[in-house]
Write a protein that holds these residues in place. Structure first.
Motif, PDB file in Angstrom:
ATOM      1  N   ASP A   1       0.828  -1.197   0.000  1.00 53.71           N
ATOM      2  CA  ASP A   1       0.000   0.000   0.000  1.00 53.71           C
ATOM      3  C   ASP A   1       0.868   1.255   0.000  1.00 53.71           C
ATOM      4  OD1 ASP A   1       0.941   0.377   2.605  1.00 53.71           O
ATOM      5  OD2 ASP A   1      -0.904  -0.343   3.554  1.00 53.71           O
TER       6      ASP A   1
ATOM      7  N   THR B   1      -0.178  -6.166   1.391  1.00 56.32           N
ATOM      8  CA  THR B   1      -1.630  -6.261   1.423  1.00 56.32           C
ATOM      9  C   THR B   1      -2.050  -7.572   0.749  1.00 56.32           C
ATOM     10  OG1 THR B   1      -2.141  -5.305  -0.745  1.00 56.32           O
ATOM     11  CG2 THR B   1      -1.679  -3.759   1.060  1.00 56.32           C
TER      12      THR B   1
ATOM     13  N   GLY C   1       0.395   5.426  -3.226  1.00 58.84           N
ATOM     14  CA  GLY C   1      -0.914   5.089  -2.689  1.00 58.84           C
ATOM     15  C   GLY C   1      -2.017   5.164  -3.732  1.00 58.84           C
TER      16      GLY C   1
END
Length: 615
Positions: free
Chosen positions: A117, A123, A597
């Protein structure tokens, strides 16, 4: 990096981002051209307690995303510039590469199984999902459906095992046998040749799940785990004696015909010069937006002309060309604080290849830390940032960069430019001008001359080197360029890695990767620790920073504050500047961002909205 770049580049959100790389010889001769992910400016600005200089730099207002929001065309081609004054080495495999230019190439066809992330934490949005258990000492990674190598073979859990087998192999000579690898149960015995298998890694019966057991729990698991598999079926099996590691390194299968499971396939490589990629129709995320990408090495002197003419669409542009770059009307200028810093390294020992560790020489030419402290105080880094890089560089204070806002010690001033303090430290160390020529002799009254290695690259490479040489001369230290000249990137790192006796000090840069743990650069067993500095306190603090206790944020921050203080005291390296990375993007490009991001950070979504570039 072998040669190493990224120094500034370090890795691409492909999970290459978790590894460090040495910077190229671009704008500050080390290169700002890596593709290492960096935190976005907004997150950096949230940090409290920054010193005034850092706060001023963080107020620079650059966009992170391109302005074009039109729909992309179906079969577009994007022209990507690898901006460098030296060819890319062409070791196109995550286990064996060392330089940021190679990482730049790999970003289009190579990726890790786990996504990350905007804070560089793993993730479950990638090609595999993970589950942590056993009090954070075990991770199980399960590969999803339709995750295939470019030759059509499925990516297997045993392919990720193969990466670990290569990294830990007794014959492995690369730079990535670091903490996150050595912490695997059974890795030490395997690395020493005492075991044929890594006891701490298990593969499921269907070859879809790999379970990795660690000796100790560490917060680095979430930001530093290796998840890049290696195609065993394609390269050959070192563990069975089908090939050797040297065979793989020299093989066309990682130099001209590499495969991955990423969004684009390598169609053609002109070694050191260019790579043509074509869309991977079978990509696990779905069809990539572009039909093809053409990556070409473009030198720093011609990159702006190529951009203005519309011959290239994306280029990371040297900061010394910023004033001219911002005048171009056919491109968007994007910038953010980078995961990198430039530094001056002091050679303090040798690499023991048999023991695989750094050995500090107590009689090294620069063994007296007061001399190293003085040389840092003598360096006027603000002039470098403001005058030569137009404000896109700012003085560095510690070896944990401001991007890691939670761990960078903003209250530690480092060693600011202070010639009077430098002179006082040299006097205290007994370095005095015995014969009245303005140059100090050493504490025994002998001539004291330092050989300084620095890289070619960009218009400011030589002026910067000469600037520092003059800074040191101003406090009576005679410094001369190694061999009387700047060195090409690859040969520079050959000398630095080999501990060439012609080098006393050197200027380089590091791309830090996404894990704030600095042990891969400064640990006792880190081959990237080019200064060869070691100390018991350094060992203690680096171990504590990745220990189970370090899951406690305040504890880990305290440890890293202590470590930064130790490095400012012992000065194995003197950090010079932190940096903004500037990327110019043709206005026909859409779905592009330098914010890690953002969904548009990744090459599979990049697209173009017209066949012809905007000129």
């Amino acid at each position: 990096m072998g040669k190493r770049q990224l120094m500034l580049l370090i890795s691409l959100m492909l999970a290459l981002s978790v590894f460090l790389a040495a910077c190229t010889g671009k704008d500050d001769k080390e290169d700002a051209g890596k593709k290492d992910p960096g935190k976005d400016k907004e997150k950096t600005e949230e940090t409290e307690g920054e010193d005034e200089e850092a706060e001023a730099k963080e107020e620079l207002d650059f966009p992170l995303d391109v302005s074009n929001t039109d729909a992309v065309i179906e079969n577009g081609t994007l022209n990507y510039a690898l901006v460098s004054d030296t060819p890319f080495e062409g070791t196109l495999n995550p286990v064996f590469y060392s330089g940021a230019p190679d990482a730049d190439v790999m970003q289009f066809f190579e990726e890790g199984l786990l996504a990350t992330d905007g804070d560089y934490l793993i993730t479950n949005e990638g090609a595999a999902k993970y589950e942590v258990s056993n009090e954070n000492k075990t991770i199980a990674i399960t590969i999803g459906d339709n995750v295939n190598w470019h030759d059509g073979e499925p990516v297997k859990a045993s392919d990720l095992l193969y990466a670990y087998e290569l990294l830990g192999h007794p014959d492995y000579t690369g730079n990535r046998y670091t903490y996150t690898i050595t912490n695997v149960e059974g890795m030490d015995a395997y690395h020493k040749g005492e075991a044929e298998e890594i006891s701490g890694i298990e593969i499921s019966e269907d070859d879809k799940t790999i379970t990795i057991n660690y000796i100790e729990a560490s917060p680095s698991l979430m930001s530093g785990i290796w998840t890049n598999p290696v195609p065993r079926h394609y390269l050959g099996d070192v563990t069975k004696g089908d090939v050797t590691i040297d065979d793989i390194i020299e093989s066309d299968k990682i130099r001209t015909t590499p495969i991955g499971f990423g969004p684009y396939k390598v169609e053609k490589v002109v070694p050191g010069e260019s790579v043509q990629f074509v869309r991977n129709e079978d990509y696990w995320r779905g069809k990539p937006a572009l039909e093809s990408i053409v990556l070409t090495v473009v030198n720093t002197q011609s990159v702006l002309k190529e951009l203005e003419a519309g011959k290239i669409d994306i280029a990371e542009v040297p900061a010394d060309q910023y004033l001219n770059a911002k005048e171009l009307t056919n491109v968007d200028l994007l910038a953010k604080v980078d995961l990198a810093y430039t530094y001056i390294g002091f050679k303090l020992g040798k690499w023991d290849d048999k023991a695989k560790e750094n050995v500090t020489d107590p009689d090294a030419k620069l063994a007296d830390k007061r001399v190293r402290q003085a040389m840092w105080h003598a360096m006027d880094n603000e002039v470098i940032g403001e005058k030569m890089y137009h404000g896109l560089r700012f003085p560095a204070t510690t070896l944990i960069i401001p991007v890691f806002a939670s761990f960078h010690d903003a209250d530690n001033p480092g060693r600011a430019y202070d010639p009077e303090k430098a002179n006082a430290l040299l006097d205290e160390a007994g370095f005095k001008d015995v014969d009245g020529d303005g140059i100090r002799e050493d504490a025994e009254g002998n001539e004291f001359v330092l050989n300084f290695a620095s890289m070619e690259g960009g218009e400011v490479a030589e002026p910067i080197a000469n600037h520092y040489i003059q800074n040191w001369a101003d406090v009576g230290i005679k410094v001369q360029l190694t061999d009387g000249r700047l060195h090409e990137f690859n040969s520079f790192y050959d000398m630095v890695e080999a501990d060439d006796p012609k080098i006393d000090i050197y200027q380089a840069a590091w791309g830090t990767g996404s894990d704030p743990d600095p042990s891969g650069l400064y640990g006792k067993t880190a081959s990237f620790n080019y200064t060869r500095y070691t100390s018991e306190e350094n060992d203690r603090l680096l171990a504590a920073g990745t220990s189970e206790e370090a899951f406690d944020f305040e504890y880990r921050k305290g440890i890293y504050d202590e470590w930064q203080e130790l490095m400012v005291e012992d000065v194995p390296v003197a950090p010079t500047v932190y940096r903004y990375a500037t990327t110019l993007v043709n206005k026909r490009v859409a779905n592009f961002s330098i914010d890690p991001g953002s969904d548009n950070y990744y090459p599979w979504v990049w697209g173009v909205t017209s066949e012809d570039s905007v000129k």
